[in-house]
Design a protein around this motif. Structure first.
Motif, PDB file in Angstrom:
ATOM      1  N   CYS A 205       0.871  -1.175   0.000  1.00 38.85           N
ATOM      2  CA  CYS A 205       0.000   0.000   0.000  1.00 38.85           C
ATOM      3  C   CYS A 205       0.909   1.227   0.000  1.00 38.85           C
ATOM      4  N   HIS A 206       0.860   2.013  -1.064  1.00 42.40           N
ATOM      5  CA  HIS A 206       1.724   3.193  -1.140  1.00 42.40           C
ATOM      6  C   HIS A 206       1.087   4.245  -2.032  1.00 42.40           C
ATOM      7  N   ASP A 207       1.493   5.487  -1.844  1.00 44.31           N
ATOM      8  CA  ASP A 207       0.976   6.612  -2.624  1.00 44.31           C
ATOM      9  C   ASP A 207       1.765   6.785  -3.915  1.00 44.31           C
ATOM     10  N   ASN A 208       1.118   7.421  -4.882  1.00 40.23           N
ATOM     11  CA  ASN A 208       1.701   7.657  -6.192  1.00 40.23           C
ATOM     12  C   ASN A 208       1.343   9.053  -6.673  1.00 40.23           C
ATOM     13  N   VAL A 209       2.156   9.565  -7.586  1.00 36.20           N
ATOM     14  CA  VAL A 209       1.860  10.816  -8.283  1.00 36.20           C
ATOM     15  C   VAL A 209       1.917  10.513  -9.775  1.00 36.20           C
ATOM     16  N   LEU A 210       0.770  10.675 -10.453  1.00 32.88           N
ATOM     17  CA  LEU A 210       0.671  10.370 -11.878  1.00 32.88           C
ATOM     18  C   LEU A 210       0.706  11.665 -12.680  1.00 32.88           C
ATOM     19  N   CYS A 211       1.491  11.663 -13.759  1.00 36.28           N
ATOM     20  CA  CYS A 211       1.600  12.828 -14.635  1.00 36.28           C
ATOM     21  C   CYS A 211       1.437  12.403 -16.088  1.00 36.28           C
ATOM     22  N   ARG A 212       0.829  13.271 -16.871  1.00 36.76           N
ATOM     23  CA  ARG A 212       0.723  13.043 -18.312  1.00 36.76           C
ATOM     24  C   ARG A 212       1.881  13.761 -19.010  1.00 36.76           C
ATOM     25  N   VAL A 213       2.443  13.122 -20.028  1.00 40.13           N
ATOM     26  CA  VAL A 213       3.539  13.725 -20.791  1.00 40.13           C
ATOM     27  C   VAL A 213       2.963  14.743 -21.771  1.00 40.13           C
ATOM     28  N   LEU A 214       3.474  15.961 -21.719  1.00 37.24           N
ATOM     29  CA  LEU A 214       3.031  17.037 -22.610  1.00 37.24           C
ATOM     30  C   LEU A 214       3.771  16.960 -23.951  1.00 37.24           C
ATOM     31  N   PRO A 215       3.268  17.629 -24.989  1.00 34.14           N
ATOM     32  CA  PRO A 215       3.966  17.630 -26.284  1.00 34.14           C
ATOM     33  C   PRO A 215       5.434  18.024 -26.116  1.00 34.14           C
ATOM     34  N   ASN A 216       6.304  17.292 -26.823  1.00 31.75           N
ATOM     35  CA  ASN A 216       7.746  17.507 -26.669  1.00 31.75           C
ATOM     36  C   ASN A 216       8.441  17.273 -27.999  1.00 31.75           C
ATOM     37  N   LEU A 217       9.712  17.679 -28.070  1.00 34.43           N
ATOM     38  CA  LEU A 217      10.463  17.584 -29.320  1.00 34.43           C
ATOM     39  C   LEU A 217      10.679  16.136 -29.757  1.00 34.43           C
ATOM     40  N   GLY A 218      10.686  15.217 -28.809  1.00 36.47           N
ATOM     41  CA  GLY A 218      10.880  13.808 -29.165  1.00 36.47           C
ATOM     42  C   GLY A 218       9.612  13.117 -29.622  1.00 36.47           C
ATOM     43  N   HIS A 219       8.474  13.823 -29.606  1.00 37.55           N
ATOM     44  CA  HIS A 219       7.180  13.277 -30.050  1.00 37.55           C
ATOM     45  C   HIS A 219       6.822  12.007 -29.276  1.00 37.55           C
ATOM     46  N   ARG A 220       7.155  12.010 -27.995  1.00 35.76           N
ATOM     47  CA  ARG A 220       6.795  10.872 -27.145  1.00 35.76           C
ATOM     48  C   ARG A 220       5.523  11.205 -26.370  1.00 35.76           C
ATOM     49  N   HIS A 221       4.626  10.237 -26.308  1.00 33.57           N
ATOM     50  CA  HIS A 221       3.353  10.399 -25.622  1.00 33.57           C
ATOM     51  C   HIS A 221       3.274   9.377 -24.490  1.00 33.57           C
ATOM     52  N   GLY A 222       2.482   9.686 -23.478  1.00 34.12           N
ATOM     53  CA  GLY A 222       2.272   8.694 -22.437  1.00 34.12           C
ATOM     54  C   GLY A 222       2.230   9.269 -21.047  1.00 34.12           C
ATOM     55  N   TRP A 223       2.844   8.532 -20.127  1.00 37.05           N
ATOM     56  CA  TRP A 223       2.675   8.823 -18.709  1.00 37.05           C
ATOM     57  C   TRP A 223       3.997   8.705 -17.959  1.00 37.05           C
ATOM     58  N   ALA A 224       4.071   9.421 -16.854  1.00 39.47           N
ATOM     59  CA  ALA A 224       5.169   9.266 -15.904  1.00 39.47           C
ATOM     60  C   ALA A 224       4.540   9.136 -14.524  1.00 39.47           C
ATOM     61  N   ASN A 225       5.115   8.278 -13.694  1.00 41.31           N
ATOM     62  CA  ASN A 225       4.532   8.025 -12.375  1.00 41.31           C
ATOM     63  C   ASN A 225       5.643   7.930 -11.335  1.00 41.31           C
TER      64      ASN A 225
END
Length: 389
Positions: A205-225
């Motif tokens: 049982c642990h806490d998390n912080v979820l973030c969405r990846v914004l538009p970037n020069l590498g054209h990578r999409h997705g998530w960071a946690n």
């Protein structure tokens, strides 16, 4: 093979024989009994508690058959020092075939593995000598568990989506899954899976912080946690450490790529530390709490070991805000293999195990289905739940 219990011949004797140590003269005796066991080519499991039919006694080089109907109890469950389970054997054509040697034993069940250095069939009177030689030759594999493991594939986790409006206790679900494995009565399963001895139900049982990846020069999409936990022995009791991970792809059709890095220090602004570490622009989406129950699962046929984990992802609502519905899912991950194997066998059994989990959940009245979007879908559902709060 069938997942049902079958009668097997289990050899009992003094624990010193298992470690190839000299035994007192009085302990140089063995007892062969019929015990119900689950067995495959690579491993077997047996619950040796209670009384079982005796087939023969072996004293030194003398094989002494016992008349049918005689039973003797197994003292002290599975861990009697004088009469512990040592091996699983077959007797065919008057010769003994040594199929499995004991690997681990606890109060409830004993686990056996096929010796990496096999033993040729032998006369019954040679049972004590051949067992001693087999344990001596396979000492590392039977007494040092890590020495018989190998990793034969790099495969992604498989997910099962669970949709339910009712509260769901994932710890109780994990207990029920262990009961399912112990029962071993699922006729439609082509592979016999058992709980891995020594890897009992684990709760997190642990806490998390979820973030969405914004538009970037590498054209990578997705998530960071950022998962705010660590298994590291910390220098200070309150030292903040977490696991930083990304789930990225280049476009909408590409495969997801997941990367994790443990024991990352962070400060009061976790989102900033996470963005700097992954070197991507991020937008915080949600703080959420992961609660999970997982246990090891083994194929007796191949020795492939998997982890089956049931998880609850609960977005943490600010004070005064309405609660967000949790997201439930199950993860089936490949861990390693006892001995030889292949990537094809791993993939096939991982898929079979996922189907077994789906059937288990459906029998419990839950709507469950294989989910190839996996963790990406979990993150998306968390995001959607927060957006509609």
């Amino acid at each position: 093979m069938s997942a049902a219990l079958d009668e097997a011949l289990i050899v009992f004797g003094n624990w010193r024989l298992r470690h190839a140590e000299p035994s007192p003269e009085g302990a140089r005796r063995l007892r062969v009994q019929r015990v119900r066991a689950r067995q495959g080519a690579r491993a077997a499991q047996a619950d040796c508690r209670g009384a079982h039919a005796v087939v023969a006694h072996c004293v030194e080089a003398a094989w002494q058959p016992v008349a049918p109907g005689r039973q003797e109890p197994c003292q002290s469950h599975n861990v009697d020092p004088d009469w512990m389970p040592l091996a699983h054997v077959d007797i065919r054509g008057g010769l003994v075939q040594l199929r499995h040697l004991v690997d681990r034993a606890d109060r409830h069940v004993t686990h056996f593995i096929a010796p990496p250095l096999p033993v040729a069939p032998f006369a019954p009177g040679l049972l004590y000598e051949r067992l001693w030689q087999a344990f001596q030759a396979n000492h590392l594999q039977t007494s040092n568990y890590e020495c018989h493991y190998a990793v034969h594939a790099t495969v992604g986790d498989m997910h099962v989506a669970i949709d339910t409006a009712a509260p769901l206790d994932v710890l109780a679900l994990g207990d029920a899954w262990l009961d399912e494995l112990a029962a071993g009565t699922e006729a439609e399963s082509a592979v016999d899976f058992v709980a891995q001895i020594g890897d009992e139900l684990q709760h997190c049982c642990h806490d998390n912080v979820l973030c969405r990846v914004l538009p970037n020069l590498g054209h990578r999409h997705g998530w960071a946690n950022a998962a705010l936990f660590s298994r590291k022995r910390r220098a200070q009791a309150l030292e903040p450490l977490g696991e930083f991970s990304t789930l990225l792809r280049q476009d909408g059709d590409a495969a997801w790529t997941e990367r994790r890095e443990s024991d990352r220090p962070y400060g009061t602004a976790v989102e900033v530390d996470l963005a700097q570490h992954v070197d991507l622009p991020l937008q915080p989406v949600a703080r959420w709490r992961r609660t999970g129950a997982s246990s090891g699962c083994e194929s007796l046929e191949t020795g492939n070991l998997f982890s089956v984990g049931f998880h609850r992802a609960q977005p943490v609502s600010p004070a005064g805000s309405p609660a967000v519905a949790p997201v439930f899912h199950c993860v089936i991950a490949y861990l390693r293999t006892r001995g030889e194997g292949s990537a094809a066998l791993v993939a096939r059994e991982q898929a079979a195990l996922r189907e077994k989990v789906v059937r288990f959940l459906q029998r419990r009245g839950l709507h469950a289905a294989a989910d190839d979007q996996g963790l990406a879908r979990v993150y998306e559902r968390i995001s959607e739940g927060v957006a509609h709060r």
